[in-house]
Write an enzyme that holds these catalytic residues in place. Sequence first.
Site, PDB file in Angstrom:
ATOM      1  N   TYR A 121       0.846  -1.210   0.000  1.00 24.49           N
ATOM      2  CA  TYR A 121       0.000   0.000   0.000  1.00 24.49           C
ATOM      3  C   TYR A 121       0.875   1.251   0.000  1.00 24.49           C
ATOM      4  CZ  TYR A 121      -3.719  -3.248   1.315  1.00 24.49           C
ATOM      5  OH  TYR A 121      -4.616  -4.281   1.330  1.00 24.49           O
ATOM      6  N   ASP A 151      -7.064   4.656   7.074  1.00 31.07           N
ATOM      7  CA  ASP A 151      -5.745   4.350   7.641  1.00 31.07           C
ATOM      8  C   ASP A 151      -5.128   5.626   8.222  1.00 31.07           C
ATOM      9  OD1 ASP A 151      -6.136   2.290   5.383  1.00 31.07           O
ATOM     10  OD2 ASP A 151      -4.420   1.472   6.455  1.00 31.07           O
ATOM     11  N   TYR A 181       1.206  -1.055  -7.286  1.00 29.10           N
ATOM     12  CA  TYR A 181      -0.163  -1.191  -6.781  1.00 29.10           C
ATOM     13  C   TYR A 181      -1.145  -1.208  -7.941  1.00 29.10           C
ATOM     14  CZ  TYR A 181      -4.565  -0.322  -4.423  1.00 29.10           C
ATOM     15  OH  TYR A 181      -5.859  -0.435  -3.978  1.00 29.10           O
ATOM     16  N   ASP A 208     -12.796  -5.438   2.717  1.00 34.68           N
ATOM     17  CA  ASP A 208     -12.918  -5.725   1.286  1.00 34.68           C
ATOM     18  C   ASP A 208     -13.631  -7.024   0.900  1.00 34.68           C
ATOM     19  OD1 ASP A 208     -11.212  -3.564   1.502  1.00 34.68           O
ATOM     20  OD2 ASP A 208      -9.652  -4.376   0.209  1.00 34.68           O
ATOM     21  N   ARG A 228      -5.462 -13.287   0.688  1.00 36.03           N
ATOM     22  CA  ARG A 228      -6.003 -12.092   0.013  1.00 36.03           C
ATOM     23  C   ARG A 228      -7.349 -12.423  -0.642  1.00 36.03           C
ATOM     24  NH1 ARG A 228      -4.458  -7.053   0.646  1.00 36.03           N
ATOM     25  NH2 ARG A 228      -5.204  -6.681  -1.460  1.00 36.03           N
ATOM     26  N   TRP A 268     -10.482 -10.373   5.423  1.00 39.21           N
ATOM     27  CA  TRP A 268     -11.606  -9.973   6.291  1.00 39.21           C
ATOM     28  C   TRP A 268     -12.622 -11.091   6.480  1.00 39.21           C
ATOM     29  CZ3 TRP A 268     -11.759  -5.591   9.186  1.00 39.21           C
ATOM     30  CH2 TRP A 268     -10.826  -4.597   8.875  1.00 39.21           C
ATOM     31  N   GLU A 309      -0.415  -6.932   9.522  1.00 43.02           N
ATOM     32  CA  GLU A 309      -1.625  -6.267   9.013  1.00 43.02           C
ATOM     33  C   GLU A 309      -2.863  -6.854   9.699  1.00 43.02           C
ATOM     34  OE1 GLU A 309      -2.053  -6.694   4.778  1.00 43.02           O
ATOM     35  OE2 GLU A 309      -3.737  -5.291   4.662  1.00 43.02           O
TER      36      GLU A 309
HETATM   37  C1  DGY Z   1      -6.680  -2.973  -1.580  1.00 45.15           C
HETATM   38  O1  DGY Z   1      -6.180  -2.617  -2.648  1.00 45.15           O
HETATM   39  O2  DGY Z   1      -6.492  -4.075  -1.077  1.00 45.15           O
HETATM   40  C2  DGY Z   1      -7.453  -2.017  -0.819  1.00 45.15           C
HETATM   41  O3  DGY Z   1      -7.995  -2.535   0.323  1.00 45.15           O
HETATM   42  C3  DGY Z   1      -8.461  -1.293  -1.625  1.00 45.15           C
HETATM   43  O4  DGY Z   1      -8.482  -0.069  -1.042  1.00 45.15           O
END
Ligand code: DGY
Length: 418
Positions: free
Chosen positions: A29, A36, A81, A160, A193, A344, A387
């Site tokens: 990120y 955040d 990213y 997410d 993920r 999540w 995280e």
């Molecule tokens: C990601 O890219 O994983 C984020 O959570 C989106 O904001």
Amino acid sequence: MSDALQSAAIEILKMNDRGTYTVPTKGLYPFQWNWDSCLTALGQRHFDPLRALTEIETLFAHQWPCGMVPHIIFHARDDGYFPGPDVWDCRRPVPTSGITQPPVAGFALARLLDHAPELGARARPLVERITAWHRWFHATRDPQASGLVAIIHPWESGRDNSVDWDIPFERVPTNGIAPYTRRDTQHADPAHRPTKEQYDRYIWLVERFRSLGWQTDKLHDASPFQVVDPGFNAILIRSCLDLAALAERMGEQALAQENRAMAERGLSALPALWSEPHGQYLCLDRSTGKLIDSPSSGGLLAAFAPIPPKHVARIAATIDGHGTPFRVASHAPGNEGFDAKRYWRGPVWLVVNYMIADGLARAGARDAANAITQASLDLIHKNGFAEYYDPLTGEGLGGTQFTWTAAMVLEFLSLETV
Ligand code: DGY
């Protein structure tokens, strides 16, 4: 306060500091994320309150004229990213995404100023800007004036890939999206993920909103995904209330009243999301009008707002009932969809722990709040500043040396010494 833990947390906040904003973690990120940053400011306030205020100011410098505050600000170029600024194509002076995130800024600013009242004069313009954001939520995300606002993309919830979105996500197609390469799975274990199917739907929604020119007053009705998340609404309610109190202290009566009125609308509508069998709140799928039968941490996070005492007690019992060595699992263990390691869908997140514990403590459920504080600090002692964490084993997952985890540790440590 544990000195070693405190120093380690401050070191991470400084390492991820890019001068006027802080990245959540290097690699995964590399920009500024909305919630955040606001929660990061709570950590920074312990060693540099002015830097904490700057963090929130930087975020709001990129507020859109409509009042929306984007979920990502792409301050610097970084190809590591996806989806980057070209995919969003929002045409802002500094590129941003076009969706938002949980509005925790009002709460964070009020808490910062409680401890650093000398920053009041400088912070005053932020009170107006945050109110404009709250107003935007009610205007664009609650078109039928139900009192509760909807998210139109799972990324807006911050949670997410929660099980909460599985059913409404079935309505989001995946055909026609441009080919893409994920970058997140190069930085973190793909098994921890979101899946490719979820990413396809995330991107379909982005492309749909982009095709509408990011007119934020059109997107709610145009989205096949409209979900009322109790946690998200609790954050908005709490931010409205805390900002109202701050505005009042600053002599800004009109702003105070407006925020209080928005909070009251939310508070009177929230009980409709309560589920007696689950002992927590649930998300509402606005497209069908039905509650989503998914007991996740969004429904526990409702305790961040001043909910009825009987619901506070039940939520505390529900968390106990999870029976995991580490709390709070982001999805009820044993429930369909629970995955102890996947983002999540089960793991523990310290930011959610912090907000639930804060709400429980305010409501007088001190033992329940302390149990969450202790579990959070145990995780750090055992497995560092990850995280997120497996609620069964405590294993650290996702990114490492994570900013908001470090910020929450500073908050938890200060609570421990109260
Ligand atoms: C990601 O890219 O994983 C984020 O959570 C989106 O904001």
